[in-house]
Design an enzyme around this catalytic site. Structure first.
Site, short mmCIF file in Angstrom:
data_model
loop_
_atom_site.label_atom_id
_atom_site.label_comp_id
_atom_site.label_asym_id
_atom_site.label_seq_id
_atom_site.Cartn_x
_atom_site.Cartn_y
_atom_site.Cartn_z
N LYS A 39 24.94 50.16 51.86
CA LYS A 39 26.01 49.19 51.61
C LYS A 39 26.98 49.09 52.79
CE LYS A 39 26.85 47.85 47.64
NZ LYS A 39 26.82 48.32 46.27
N ARG A 81 18.84 39.53 34.62
CA ARG A 81 18.49 40.93 34.57
C ARG A 81 18.92 41.57 33.24
NH1 ARG A 81 21.16 45.68 36.14
NH2 ARG A 81 19.72 47.30 36.82
N LYS A 122 20.73 42.58 51.78
CA LYS A 122 20.99 42.74 50.35
C LYS A 122 21.87 41.57 49.92
CE LYS A 122 22.35 46.11 46.86
NZ LYS A 122 23.11 45.22 46.02
N ALA A 166 40.63 50.52 36.84
CA ALA A 166 41.37 50.58 35.58
C ALA A 166 40.38 50.62 34.41
CB ALA A 166 42.30 49.37 35.46
N TYR A 167 39.28 49.88 34.56
CA TYR A 167 38.26 49.89 33.51
C TYR A 167 37.65 51.30 33.40
CZ TYR A 167 34.14 48.56 30.80
OH TYR A 167 33.18 48.47 29.83
N CYS A 181 55.37 19.72 41.55
CA CYS A 181 56.75 19.29 41.74
C CYS A 181 56.81 17.81 41.42
CB CYS A 181 57.18 19.53 43.19
SG CYS A 181 58.70 18.68 43.60
N CYS A 235 62.05 23.64 47.02
CA CYS A 235 62.67 22.78 48.03
C CYS A 235 64.17 22.65 47.73
CB CYS A 235 62.00 21.42 48.07
SG CYS A 235 62.45 20.34 46.71
N SER A 270 17.70 49.22 39.23
CA SER A 270 18.71 49.06 40.27
C SER A 270 18.36 49.98 41.43
CB SER A 270 20.09 49.37 39.72
OG SER A 270 20.07 50.65 39.17
#
Ligand code: IVH
Length: 704
Positions: free
Chosen positions: A325, A148, A127, A46-47, A448, A421, A93
């Site tokens: 990965k 970093r 990793k 979504a980002y 509760c 409940c 990276s």
């Protein structure tokens, strides 16, 4: 149609200005939640969609690109509370490889570049899934530590990094360059992460979604004291700036890092050629579940450092290394329902019921949604496609919603106001304090209010009561308790002991399928064997909020007998100041315990249940701590290897002599018993002027 819903090509210039402003604001908010709070509220996808839309508008109206446009920002924004640190050499990276073909292509590329016929030797390293940090040592002394950041400029978190036991303040051994930036990963082991989250949950604080977020949040605390209280760890695997070369191969460099006092991953191996790379990946995938910490792949590095130098870098990643990965432990599936579960203390937890889906090799049908606020914050709706995540042993969780796939008509989840409940008791939130205007601030957990009247809580109570750390009744597991409860055989703890002597009911039991003579006899025997019980187990079994195993031991030792304990609790409940002060004076007992004990024993119902139970039992007195020994009342820390006894023995012995055993050294520590290999604790003790002795000296002291 709102501007946000309009296709980019239909936007007027005025609308584009408005939309770019809105996108910049929205993304800045997401950035802050992601990088500074470690608590993202939307999925990466979504980002990315926001980013794509922003870029598309900018491409159509280049003159509208804002000075602070999200498209001009790279990587993490630095949090403002930490000073910037310019890394001596940027922290780059790694390129990713996702398949065997990618890995073989990496090997082929390396050989092409170096024009080699021979097979290349590589290191294959786990990793580690944490956050990277850079530690600058000058003349062997740690002078600065940084995150970093964006790779070029990080955050100065020196004080926080110094609290990590596995980071040496001074390099050991010799042969280190005058200046060296050691690079590595700060991470949590699973057990330490779980303990941290359990403590946060018990205190009603926010919990972390996974060990990596947790490590990042823990390292970036303004108060290093908070970081110090968390068991962060550090693996060294690389270096940045160096004043002189110090090794010829990566493997040799790793061995030197270990000799200088760093932890390095023992799973690292050197392999040869493309086939070696593939075998190392398979081996690491097998080891993954046994490591006790999260890894998300294997890093392959060309072993020879002169070759690394020749290979150099392309843009922001080295040509001499690649990250292979593991397949993501994330998956998407449909959220079919949200159920509410009620725990022993009445805390209700929302649980996602999911269309079955394979995540990291395990079929998942349920996942935690944490609490009502989380559902609202992520706007999770029944019918949504959700993103699931499973990391290591952590319970699967819903990390976000795929908004584009939301079915029409999906409505925001309405959190129940009443317990599911049959009694339908109202839910309440704990008041955690006050804001500046004196308004109450509520915790995130809903509870509760029915206590023993709520059947869900009763069953959970009974399960806790019979559990290993409490009454430890064999033959009364979760299933049996639920069944006996449903049939009305056991409604409260005393019923268990009544059942064992109720011939009529036992005869009924014998008639049942799967409940023959032997199992009834065994059940009766195991119940009878627990009729005599230690005071601390009895207290723990009551299931009073904030009074678990450890606190129960403190209370048992403090009051000595069940009669004294119950008498004191009645007084505490009645608001007797003296009794409350007496309770408060016990070690590790604070407001939360006093309030919880008071609330519990103020209930007629609870007092009746406890009394009925006590009538069934013989509760053994607890040994009061000794006050007449050389170490009574002293706080002791054991560190290094003990040669004459195990840790557990040492602890039990010290406690039996009235000493308190702590796990970390502070100003409150009286004695540090240091064996061979003692490290940072010994150092802290010396700095604080705490008395230090050997194991033999300690034994002589406690003996005489
Ligand atoms: S070497 C120039 N070795 O992975 C390359 N990185 O995707 C320097 N990481 O930022 C990194 N384990 O946080 C290297 N054994 C390992 C690693 C490792 C984890 C992380 C590190 C880095 C990221 C790159």
């Amino acid at each position: 149609m709102t501007i946000a819903a309009k296709p980019v090509e239909d936007l007027s210039e005025a609308e584009a200005v408005e939309e770019l402003t809105a996108l910049a604001d929205e993304m800045a908010g997401h950035d802050a939640r992601y990088y500074q709070d470690e608590a993202p509220t939307i999925s990466d996808e979504a980002y990315d969609a926001l980013k794509v839309r922003n870029a598309a508008i900018e491409a159509r109206f280049p003159h509208l690109v804002r000075e602070n446009s999200p498209s001009l920002r790279i990587g993490a924004a630095r949090a403002e509370q930490f000073a910037p640190v310019v890394h001596g050499v940027p922290m780059l990276s790694l390129d990713n490889a996702f398949s065997d073909e990618d890995a073989l292509e990496f090997d082929a590329r390396v050989r092409r570049f170096l024009r080699l016929e021979e097979a290349v030797r590589y290191t294959a390293e786990p990793k580690i899934d944490g956050l990277s940090a850079s530690l600058r040592y000058e003349n062997g002394v740690l002078v600065q530590g940084a995150t970093r950041g964006d790779g070029r400029v990080g955050e100065d978190v020196t004080a926080n990094l110094k609290t990590i036991a596995e980071i040496p303040h001074r390099l050991a051994g010799s042969g280190w360059p005058e200046v060296i930036e050691i690079r590595g990963e700060v991470y949590f082991r699973h057990e330490d992460f779980a303990a941290l989250n359990a403590a946060a949950e018990a205190a009603g604080q926010k919990t972390y979604v996974n060990p990596r977020n947790s490590a990042s949040g823990s390292l970036r605390q303004i108060d290093p004291g908070v970081t110090a209280g968390r068991r962060l760890r550090f693996f060294a695997y690389a270096w940045g700036q160096i004043s002189a070369p110090f090794a010829e191969t990566q493997a040799e460099a790793l061995a030197l890092l270990a000799a200088w006092g760093f932890q390095t991953t023992r799973e690292t191996e050197t392999v040869t050629g493309g086939e070696g790379l593939l075998a190392a990946y398979r081996r690491m995938a097998e080891l993954r579940g046994t490591l006790g910490f999260d890894i998300d792949g294997v890093v392959y590095k060309v072993d020879r450092l002169d070759w690394q130098a020749r290979l150099g870098f392309v843009s922001r990643s080295p040509r001499w290394a690649v990250a292979r990965k593991f397949p993501a432990e994330q998956a998407r599936t449909k959220l079919e329902a949200i159920d509410i579960q009620v725990g022993r203390t009445g805390a209700v937890t929302p649980v996602a019921r999911l269309h079955p889906v394979l995540v990291g090799g395990v079929t998942v049908v349920n996942a935690t949604l944490h609490n009502a606020d989380e559902i609202a914050r992520k706007d999770i709706r029944v019918g949504d496609t959700v993103i699931l995540q499973r990391a290591g042993d952590v319970i699967p969780q819903v990390v976000g919603v795929v908004l584009e796939e939301r079915p029409a008509g999906a409505v925001p989840f309405e959190y129940p106001t009443h317990c599911p409940c049959p009694l339908h008791t109202p839910l309440a939130r704990d008041v955690q304090g006050e804001d500046a205007e004196g308004n109450p601030v509520f915790g995130v957990v809903r509870r509760c209010t029915g206590e023993f009247a709520c059947p869900f809580q009763r069953v959970e109570h009974l399960i806790h009561f019979c559990s290993r750390r409490a009454f430890d009744i064999e033959g009364l597991g979760i299933k049996q308790i639920q069944a006996f409860f449903d049939e009305g055989l056991i409604r409260e703890p005393a019923d268990i002991f009544r059942l064992a002597r109720n011939d009529e009911k036992l005869a009924e039991l014998r008639q049942r399928d799967g409940y023959g003579e032997t199992s009834v006899r065994n059940l009766v025997a195991s119940i009878e064997s627990r009729r005599t019980i230690a005071l601390d187990r009895f207290i723990n079994a009551l299931g009073i909020r904030h009074i678990g195993e450890t606190t129960a031991v403190v209370l048992a030792r403090g009051y000595g007998s069940a009669a004294a304990f119950l008498d004191a609790m009645d007084k505490v409940a009645a608001g007797d100041g003296e009794a409350q002060a007496e309770l408060d004076a016990l070690d590790q007992i604070g407001e939360a315990v006093i309030a919880a004990a008071g609330a519990y024993f103020a209930e007629d119902h609870n007092r009746r249940i406890v009394k009925d139970l006590v009538d069934q039992l013989t509760i053994l007195d607890a040994e009061k701590p000794k006050t007449d020994t050389a170490v009574a009342g002293k706080t002791v820390v054991f560190t290094g290897t003990l040669e004459r006894m195990t840790r557990d023995e040492a602890k039990a012995q010290a406690e039996s002599l009235g000493a308190k055993v702590a796990s970390s050294v502070s100003k409150k520590t009286d004695i540090v018993v240091a064996g061979p290999g003692a490290g940072s604790k010994l150092k802290t003790a010396t700095e604080l002027g705490v008395q230090v002795m050997t194991e033999d000296e300690w034994l002589a002291m406690v003996a005489g």
